[in-house]
Design a protein around this motif. Structure first.
Motif, PDB file in Angstrom:
ATOM      1  N   VAL A  70       0.856  -1.188   0.000  1.00 17.88           N
ATOM      2  CA  VAL A  70       0.000   0.000   0.000  1.00 17.88           C
ATOM      3  C   VAL A  70       0.887   1.230   0.000  1.00 17.88           C
ATOM      4  O   VAL A  70       1.850   1.309   0.769  1.00 17.88           O
ATOM      5  CB  VAL A  70      -0.914   0.039   1.245  1.00 17.88           C
ATOM      6  N   VAL A  71       0.581   2.184  -0.867  1.00 16.55           N
ATOM      7  CA  VAL A  71       1.277   3.474  -0.897  1.00 16.55           C
ATOM      8  C   VAL A  71       0.224   4.556  -0.696  1.00 16.55           C
ATOM      9  O   VAL A  71      -0.766   4.604  -1.430  1.00 16.55           O
ATOM     10  CB  VAL A  71       2.014   3.697  -2.236  1.00 16.55           C
ATOM     11  N   HIS A  72       0.441   5.410   0.288  1.00 16.90           N
ATOM     12  CA  HIS A  72      -0.555   6.441   0.604  1.00 16.90           C
ATOM     13  C   HIS A  72       0.109   7.817   0.662  1.00 16.90           C
ATOM     14  O   HIS A  72       1.140   7.993   1.318  1.00 16.90           O
ATOM     15  CB  HIS A  72      -1.218   6.134   1.950  1.00 16.90           C
ATOM     16  N   VAL A  73      -0.481   8.788  -0.034  1.00 19.14           N
ATOM     17  CA  VAL A  73      -0.032  10.184   0.007  1.00 19.14           C
ATOM     18  C   VAL A  73      -1.195  11.018   0.514  1.00 19.14           C
ATOM     19  O   VAL A  73      -2.186  11.207  -0.196  1.00 19.14           O
ATOM     20  CB  VAL A  73       0.403  10.681  -1.383  1.00 19.14           C
ATOM     21  N   PRO A  74      -1.139  11.508   1.757  1.00 17.50           N
ATOM     22  CA  PRO A  74      -2.258  12.284   2.305  1.00 17.50           C
ATOM     23  C   PRO A  74      -2.473  13.588   1.543  1.00 17.50           C
ATOM     24  O   PRO A  74      -1.511  14.252   1.151  1.00 17.50           O
ATOM     25  CB  PRO A  74      -1.826  12.564   3.751  1.00 17.50           C
ATOM     26  N   SER A  75      -3.711  13.962   1.328  1.00 21.46           N
ATOM     27  CA  SER A  75      -4.036  15.220   0.663  1.00 21.46           C
ATOM     28  C   SER A  75      -3.577  16.384   1.516  1.00 21.46           C
ATOM     29  O   SER A  75      -3.676  16.359   2.744  1.00 21.46           O
ATOM     30  CB  SER A  75      -5.544  15.333   0.434  1.00 21.46           C
ATOM     31  N   GLY A  76      -3.077  17.413   0.821  1.00 22.76           N
ATOM     32  CA  GLY A  76      -2.696  18.623   1.520  1.00 22.76           C
ATOM     33  C   GLY A  76      -1.369  18.545   2.241  1.00 22.76           C
ATOM     34  O   GLY A  76      -0.964  19.493   2.892  1.00 22.76           O
ATOM     35  N   GLY A 109      -2.880  13.805  -3.616  1.00 14.44           N
ATOM     36  CA  GLY A 109      -3.164  12.891  -2.522  1.00 14.44           C
ATOM     37  C   GLY A 109      -3.994  11.701  -2.972  1.00 14.44           C
ATOM     38  O   GLY A 109      -4.934  11.843  -3.747  1.00 14.44           O
ATOM     39  N   GLY A 110      -3.641  10.526  -2.487  1.00 11.24           N
ATOM     40  CA  GLY A 110      -4.387   9.336  -2.857  1.00 11.24           C
ATOM     41  C   GLY A 110      -3.727   8.087  -2.314  1.00 11.24           C
ATOM     42  O   GLY A 110      -2.741   8.153  -1.576  1.00 11.24           O
ATOM     43  N   THR A 111      -4.287   6.948  -2.683  1.00  6.40           N
ATOM     44  CA  THR A 111      -3.799   5.660  -2.195  1.00  6.40           C
ATOM     45  C   THR A 111      -3.675   4.688  -3.355  1.00  6.40           C
ATOM     46  O   THR A 111      -4.543   4.652  -4.231  1.00  6.40           O
ATOM     47  CB  THR A 111      -4.768   5.084  -1.145  1.00  6.40           C
ATOM     48  N   ALA A 112      -2.614   3.911  -3.342  1.00  6.00           N
ATOM     49  CA  ALA A 112      -2.420   2.873  -4.358  1.00  6.00           C
ATOM     50  C   ALA A 112      -2.138   1.551  -3.665  1.00  6.00           C
ATOM     51  O   ALA A 112      -1.490   1.523  -2.614  1.00  6.00           O
ATOM     52  CB  ALA A 112      -1.270   3.241  -5.284  1.00  6.00           C
ATOM     53  N   VAL A 113      -2.653   0.483  -4.236  1.00  8.85           N
ATOM     54  CA  VAL A 113      -2.348  -0.851  -3.730  1.00  8.85           C
ATOM     55  C   VAL A 113      -1.779  -1.687  -4.866  1.00  8.85           C
ATOM     56  O   VAL A 113      -2.117  -1.487  -6.038  1.00  8.85           O
ATOM     57  CB  VAL A 113      -3.585  -1.550  -3.122  1.00  8.85           C
ATOM     58  N   VAL A 114      -0.894  -2.595  -4.508  1.00  7.98           N
ATOM     59  CA  VAL A 114      -0.228  -3.451  -5.492  1.00  7.98           C
ATOM     60  C   VAL A 114      -0.416  -4.902  -5.080  1.00  7.98           C
ATOM     61  O   VAL A 114      -0.340  -5.234  -3.890  1.00  7.98           O
ATOM     62  CB  VAL A 114       1.274  -3.123  -5.575  1.00  7.98           C
ATOM     63  N   ARG A 115      -0.683  -5.750  -6.075  1.00 10.53           N
ATOM     64  CA  ARG A 115      -0.829  -7.175  -5.818  1.00 10.53           C
ATOM     65  C   ARG A 115       0.016  -7.953  -6.816  1.00 10.53           C
ATOM     66  O   ARG A 115      -0.086  -7.742  -8.030  1.00 10.53           O
ATOM     67  CB  ARG A 115      -2.298  -7.602  -5.913  1.00 10.53           C
ATOM     68  N   LEU A 116       0.848  -8.842  -6.302  1.00  8.42           N
ATOM     69  CA  LEU A 116       1.689  -9.671  -7.156  1.00  8.42           C
ATOM     70  C   LEU A 116       0.971 -10.990  -7.419  1.00  8.42           C
ATOM     71  O   LEU A 116       0.661 -11.734  -6.496  1.00  8.42           O
ATOM     72  CB  LEU A 116       3.034  -9.925  -6.485  1.00  8.42           C
ATOM     73  N   LEU A 167       1.829  -8.171 -12.311  1.00 11.03           N
ATOM     74  CA  LEU A 167       1.877  -7.277 -11.158  1.00 11.03           C
ATOM     75  C   LEU A 167       0.773  -6.243 -11.379  1.00 11.03           C
ATOM     76  O   LEU A 167       0.816  -5.477 -12.331  1.00 11.03           O
ATOM     77  CB  LEU A 167       3.234  -6.578 -11.069  1.00 11.03           C
ATOM     78  N   ARG A 168      -0.252  -6.249 -10.536  1.00  9.58           N
ATOM     79  CA  ARG A 168      -1.409  -5.383 -10.724  1.00  9.58           C
ATOM     80  C   ARG A 168      -1.413  -4.251  -9.700  1.00  9.58           C
ATOM     81  O   ARG A 168      -1.017  -4.441  -8.557  1.00  9.58           O
ATOM     82  CB  ARG A 168      -2.699  -6.191 -10.611  1.00  9.58           C
ATOM     83  N   ALA A 169      -1.856  -3.076 -10.160  1.00  8.23           N
ATOM     84  CA  ALA A 169      -1.908  -1.909  -9.282  1.00  8.23           C
ATOM     85  C   ALA A 169      -3.243  -1.200  -9.454  1.00  8.23           C
ATOM     86  O   ALA A 169      -3.797  -1.137 -10.554  1.00  8.23           O
ATOM     87  CB  ALA A 169      -0.761  -0.957  -9.603  1.00  8.23           C
ATOM     88  N   TRP A 170      -3.768  -0.702  -8.354  1.00  5.12           N
ATOM     89  CA  TRP A 170      -4.998   0.085  -8.354  1.00  5.12           C
ATOM     90  C   TRP A 170      -4.718   1.387  -7.618  1.00  5.12           C
ATOM     91  O   TRP A 170      -4.003   1.410  -6.612  1.00  5.12           O
ATOM     92  CB  TRP A 170      -6.122  -0.652  -7.642  1.00  5.12           C
ATOM     93  N   VAL A 171      -5.278   2.490  -8.117  1.00  8.24           N
ATOM     94  CA  VAL A 171      -5.064   3.803  -7.500  1.00  8.24           C
ATOM     95  C   VAL A 171      -6.407   4.430  -7.191  1.00  8.24           C
ATOM     96  O   VAL A 171      -7.331   4.412  -8.019  1.00  8.24           O
ATOM     97  CB  VAL A 171      -4.257   4.731  -8.436  1.00  8.24           C
ATOM     98  N   ASP A 172      -6.533   4.988  -6.007  1.00  6.32           N
ATOM     99  CA  ASP A 172      -7.749   5.677  -5.592  1.00  6.32           C
ATOM    100  C   ASP A 172      -7.375   7.115  -5.230  1.00  6.32           C
ATOM    101  O   ASP A 172      -6.598   7.338  -4.292  1.00  6.32           O
ATOM    102  CB  ASP A 172      -8.382   4.981  -4.383  1.00  6.32           C
ATOM    103  N   VAL A 173      -7.889   8.080  -5.987  1.00  4.17           N
ATOM    104  CA  VAL A 173      -7.632   9.504  -5.719  1.00  4.17           C
ATOM    105  C   VAL A 173      -8.971  10.179  -5.460  1.00  4.17           C
ATOM    106  O   VAL A 173      -9.749  10.387  -6.390  1.00  4.17           O
ATOM    107  CB  VAL A 173      -6.920  10.176  -6.913  1.00  4.17           C
ATOM    108  N   PRO A 174      -9.283  10.505  -4.207  1.00  8.00           N
ATOM    109  CA  PRO A 174     -10.566  11.153  -3.900  1.00  8.00           C
ATOM    110  C   PRO A 174     -10.724  12.462  -4.662  1.00  8.00           C
ATOM    111  O   PRO A 174      -9.781  13.240  -4.786  1.00  8.00           O
ATOM    112  CB  PRO A 174     -10.481  11.397  -2.389  1.00  8.00           C
TER     113      PRO A 174
END
Length: 198
Positions: A128-134, A145-152, A157-164
């Motif tokens: 999990v990689v997280h960058v807090p907003s602000g 700011g947002g969060t990314a998760v990686v699954r091997l 190698l798959r990645a998903w990113v969530d940016v509110p």
């Protein structure tokens, strides 16, 4: 087995915090404190030339362990907290006591954005990689700011990113089209992925 012999707990998570301007530290799961100290001591001696170990009280009954060159400042150090070692190098070693005393309400454990993002992302994840907003430098921190998760997986190698979406004028300005050169002539024809943002 090699990780266990080094005093680490490979079945538990490892974390890295990057705080800006070169400040960073790692949170490492420890299974054997004695073996872990020997491992860090060996790294400090062989790779940093810092063989001198010392113990220092850092508050709340905790002890910090540092490794230095003769007469010099700490090159590497750690503090144990509930089976985890907060590890830092250089000038960040002096701040490990403060990091170890971080109240829960000031930590990511109570971060509403992270909790919300993880709820929208796949539950099975290896990182999990997280960058807090602000809290990031730049002209549009709320967009970054947002969060990314990686699954091997066996095949990828798959990645998903969530940016509110902050729904603010500042964010919308980032999507205004700017003048930019067409760089397609500089890109190889066999590229598997190309993205352009201007």
């Amino acid at each position: 087995e090699a990780l266990r012999n080094a005093g680490l707990a490979p079945d538990r998570a490892l974390g890295v915090a990057v705080l800006g301007e070169g400040a960073a530290f790692a949170v490492v799961p420890v299974s054997d404190p004695k073996a872990f100290r020997e491992t860090l001591g060996r790294i400090a001696r062989d790779r940093l030339g810092a063989p001198t170990a010392a113990e220092t009280a850092v508050g709340q009954g905790r002890t910090g362990v540092t490794f230095s060159r003769a007469g010099g400042p700490p090159e590497l150090g750690y503090v144990l907290v509930d089976g985890l070692a907060l590890v830092a190098a250089g000038a960040q070693v002096a701040k490990l006591g403060e990091r170890a005393a971080l109240p829960e309400d000031q930590s990511l454990a109570k971060d509403a954005q992270l909790e919300s993002s993880l709820g929208r992302l796949p539950k099975e994840r290896d990182a999990v990689v997280h960058v807090p907003s602000g809290r990031v430098q730049g002209s549009v921190p709320s967009l970054v700011g947002g969060t990314a998760v990686v699954r091997l997986e066996p095949s990828a190698l798959r990645a998903w990113v969530d940016v509110p979406w902050p729904d603010s004028e500042g964010t919308l300005n980032a999507f205004e089209k700017k003048q930019a050169d067409d760089l397609s002539a500089r890109l190889p024809r066999d590229a598997i992925f190309i993205a352009r943002f201007n």
